[in-house]
Design a protein around this motif. Structure first.
Motif, mmCIF file in Angstrom:
data_model
loop_
_atom_site.group_PDB
_atom_site.id
_atom_site.type_symbol
_atom_site.label_atom_id
_atom_site.label_comp_id
_atom_site.label_asym_id
_atom_site.label_seq_id
_atom_site.Cartn_x
_atom_site.Cartn_y
_atom_site.Cartn_z
ATOM 1 N N TRP A 106 86.622 4.265 57.447
ATOM 2 C CA TRP A 106 85.801 3.774 58.544
ATOM 3 C C TRP A 106 86.556 2.730 59.353
ATOM 4 O O TRP A 106 87.246 1.872 58.792
ATOM 5 N N PHE A 107 86.374 2.812 60.680
ATOM 6 C CA PHE A 107 86.969 1.842 61.591
ATOM 7 C C PHE A 107 85.933 1.409 62.615
ATOM 8 O O PHE A 107 85.224 2.248 63.183
ATOM 9 N N TYR A 108 85.853 0.111 62.827
ATOM 10 C CA TYR A 108 84.978 -0.445 63.858
ATOM 11 C C TYR A 108 85.788 -0.495 65.145
ATOM 12 O O TYR A 108 86.921 -0.979 65.159
ATOM 13 N N ILE A 109 85.206 -0.009 66.244
ATOM 14 C CA ILE A 109 85.882 0.033 67.543
ATOM 15 C C ILE A 109 85.083 -0.793 68.546
ATOM 16 O O ILE A 109 83.854 -0.702 68.600
ATOM 17 N N THR A 110 85.780 -1.574 69.331
ATOM 18 C CA THR A 110 85.153 -2.314 70.426
ATOM 19 C C THR A 110 86.190 -2.461 71.545
ATOM 20 O O THR A 110 87.244 -1.844 71.509
ATOM 21 N N THR B 260 70.291 0.456 65.273
ATOM 22 C CA THR B 260 69.920 1.866 65.369
ATOM 23 C C THR B 260 69.619 2.472 64.005
ATOM 24 O O THR B 260 69.135 3.589 63.924
ATOM 25 N N ALA B 261 69.910 1.752 62.926
ATOM 26 C CA ALA B 261 69.657 2.281 61.580
ATOM 27 C C ALA B 261 68.167 2.257 61.244
ATOM 28 O O ALA B 261 67.765 2.745 60.202
ATOM 29 N N GLY B 262 67.370 1.678 62.106
ATOM 30 C CA GLY B 262 65.922 1.689 61.897
ATOM 31 C C GLY B 262 65.463 0.652 60.906
ATOM 32 O O GLY B 262 66.098 -0.369 60.686
ATOM 33 N N LYS B 263 64.349 0.921 60.287
ATOM 34 C CA LYS B 263 63.715 -0.051 59.405
ATOM 35 C C LYS B 263 64.429 -0.208 58.064
ATOM 36 O O LYS B 263 64.096 -1.094 57.295
ATOM 37 N N ARG B 264 65.416 0.645 57.778
ATOM 38 C CA ARG B 264 66.123 0.546 56.494
ATOM 39 C C ARG B 264 66.786 -0.808 56.333
ATOM 40 O O ARG B 264 66.919 -1.308 55.222
ATOM 41 N N THR B 265 67.244 -1.411 57.421
ATOM 42 C CA THR B 265 67.922 -2.704 57.331
ATOM 43 C C THR B 265 66.966 -3.870 57.529
ATOM 44 O O THR B 265 67.349 -5.010 57.300
ATOM 45 N N ASP B 266 65.751 -3.598 57.972
ATOM 46 C CA ASP B 266 64.762 -4.644 58.258
ATOM 47 C C ASP B 266 65.372 -5.719 59.170
ATOM 48 O O ASP B 266 65.117 -6.906 59.015
ATOM 49 N N ASN B 267 66.246 -5.269 60.071
ATOM 50 C CA ASN B 267 66.946 -6.139 61.018
ATOM 51 C C ASN B 267 67.821 -7.200 60.354
ATOM 52 O O ASN B 267 68.100 -8.234 60.930
ATOM 53 N N GLY C 264 86.031 -1.257 54.952
ATOM 54 C CA GLY C 264 86.055 -0.618 53.647
ATOM 55 C C GLY C 264 85.308 -1.442 52.619
ATOM 56 O O GLY C 264 84.657 -2.436 52.945
ATOM 57 N N GLY C 265 85.405 -1.003 51.390
ATOM 58 C CA GLY C 265 84.844 -1.745 50.267
ATOM 59 C C GLY C 265 83.371 -2.059 50.411
ATOM 60 O O GLY C 265 82.562 -1.224 50.830
ATOM 61 N N LEU C 266 83.032 -3.286 50.076
ATOM 62 C CA LEU C 266 81.638 -3.721 50.074
ATOM 63 C C LEU C 266 81.003 -3.672 51.462
ATOM 64 O O LEU C 266 79.826 -3.345 51.596
ATOM 65 N N TYR C 267 81.778 -3.971 52.502
ATOM 66 C CA TYR C 267 81.221 -3.906 53.854
ATOM 67 C C TYR C 267 80.728 -2.488 54.162
ATOM 68 O O TYR C 267 79.615 -2.289 54.632
ATOM 69 N N ARG C 268 81.564 -1.523 53.882
ATOM 70 C CA ARG C 268 81.176 -0.134 54.142
ATOM 71 C C ARG C 268 79.980 0.261 53.285
ATOM 72 O O ARG C 268 79.041 0.883 53.770
ATOM 73 N N GLN C 269 80.006 -0.105 52.011
ATOM 74 C CA GLN C 269 78.905 0.231 51.108
ATOM 75 C C GLN C 269 77.582 -0.352 51.604
ATOM 76 O O GLN C 269 76.544 0.305 51.567
ATOM 77 N N GLN C 270 77.609 -1.602 52.066
ATOM 78 C CA GLN C 270 76.386 -2.232 52.556
ATOM 79 C C GLN C 270 75.900 -1.556 53.840
ATOM 80 O O GLN C 270 74.707 -1.354 54.026
ATOM 81 N N GLU D 47 76.486 1.558 54.761
ATOM 82 C CA GLU D 47 75.977 2.879 54.380
ATOM 83 C C GLU D 47 74.594 2.763 53.752
ATOM 84 O O GLU D 47 73.701 3.571 54.044
ATOM 85 N N ALA D 48 74.396 1.764 52.891
ATOM 86 C CA ALA D 48 73.084 1.561 52.261
ATOM 87 C C ALA D 48 72.018 1.263 53.307
ATOM 88 O O ALA D 48 70.848 1.614 53.129
ATOM 89 N N GLY D 49 72.435 0.648 54.408
ATOM 90 C CA GLY D 49 71.507 0.343 55.493
ATOM 91 C C GLY D 49 71.269 1.500 56.441
ATOM 92 O O GLY D 49 70.520 1.387 57.401
ATOM 93 N N GLY D 50 71.936 2.625 56.214
ATOM 94 C CA GLY D 50 71.712 3.805 57.038
ATOM 95 C C GLY D 50 72.730 4.028 58.134
ATOM 96 O O GLY D 50 72.572 4.910 58.982
ATOM 97 N N VAL D 51 73.810 3.252 58.158
ATOM 98 C CA VAL D 51 74.834 3.416 59.186
ATOM 99 C C VAL D 51 75.610 4.700 58.916
ATOM 100 O O VAL D 51 75.981 4.993 57.777
ATOM 101 N N THR D 52 75.855 5.460 59.954
ATOM 102 C CA THR D 52 76.652 6.680 59.874
ATOM 103 C C THR D 52 77.798 6.565 60.869
ATOM 104 O O THR D 52 77.580 6.247 62.038
ATOM 105 N N ALA D 53 79.009 6.807 60.398
ATOM 106 C CA ALA D 53 80.172 6.753 61.283
ATOM 107 C C ALA D 53 80.230 8.012 62.144
ATOM 108 O O ALA D 53 79.762 9.076 61.738
ATOM 109 N N ILE D 54 80.785 7.875 63.324
ATOM 110 C CA ILE D 54 80.966 9.022 64.220
ATOM 111 C C ILE D 54 82.190 9.800 63.742
ATOM 112 O O ILE D 54 83.301 9.272 63.691
#
Length: 191
Positions: free
Chosen positions: A17-21, A48-55, A85-91, A93-100
């Motif tokens: 995963w890579f964050y782009i800005t 955009t992950a919706g209520k899974r992250t509760d903001n 990567g690592g814990l950042y990605r896991q968190q 993903e757990a919140g519903g984030v999907t990479a393009i």
């Protein structure tokens, strides 16, 4: 105390995963730090992950040296990326984030019916002075525009667009959205 939010998106390349800005965002952060500004709290959030992250956003240890910045005003390059990567990605993903994924990438010449710019405009950001930051995620249509005369060779690496008439009902100013993705939508079978 000021709150700054910048738009971006996550892509996957060979299962990483890579964050782009936008590159100018990192340059401005670097300039602010060099001038004595401090940034106390960093977070990765996805409204955009919706209520899974509760903001709630993922706390993030921001380090400028972890970013790769491709910014060249003379040619129009303006990108920044960092590996997630690592814990950042896991968190995330757990919140519903999907990479393009790579098969969803395109370019400005790919056949399409609409362009939609996605991100968080600065005008929607507010802070309660204690802990709560709110902002509105916006998707607004843009329409292709010819490169301005001053663009010169930049036009090879950039495409130009303007807000579609009526977009002011959604957003008045795209400041803050420059790092967000631009989606191309195509009508298929009338839908």
């Amino acid at each position: 105390m000021k709150t700054h939010i910048f738009s971006g998106f996550i892509v996957t390349i060979e299962d990483e995963w890579f964050y782009i800005t936008a590159g100018h965002i990192l340059r401005r952060i670097q300039q602010a730090i060099a001038a004595g500004s401090t940034f106390d709290i960093w977070r990765l959030g996805d409204q955009t992950a919706g209520k899974r992250t509760d903001n709630h956003a993922v706390p993030y240890a921001f380090e400028l040296e972890r970013w790769l910045v491709l910014e060249d005003e003379t040619t129009g390059l303006d990108y920044a990326t960092m590996h997630i990567g690592g814990l950042y990605r896991q968190q995330l993903e757990a919140g519903g984030v999907t990479a393009i994924a790579r098969n969803a990438w395109g370019d400005h010449v790919t056949e399409h019916d609409y362009w939609v710019l996605a991100g968080i405009p600065s005008e929607t950001v507010s802070y309660d002075g204690k802990t709560k930051i709110t902002a509105r995620f916006v998707m607004t249509r843009v329409t292709p525009e010819s490169a301005p005369l001053i663009a010169e060779q930049k036009a090879q690496n950039q495409f130009y667009a303007r807000l579609l008439n009526g977009s002011e009902q959604v957003v008045n100013d795209v400041d803050g959205m420059s790092g967000g993705p631009l989606f191309m939508l195509k009508n298929i079978d009338g839908a």
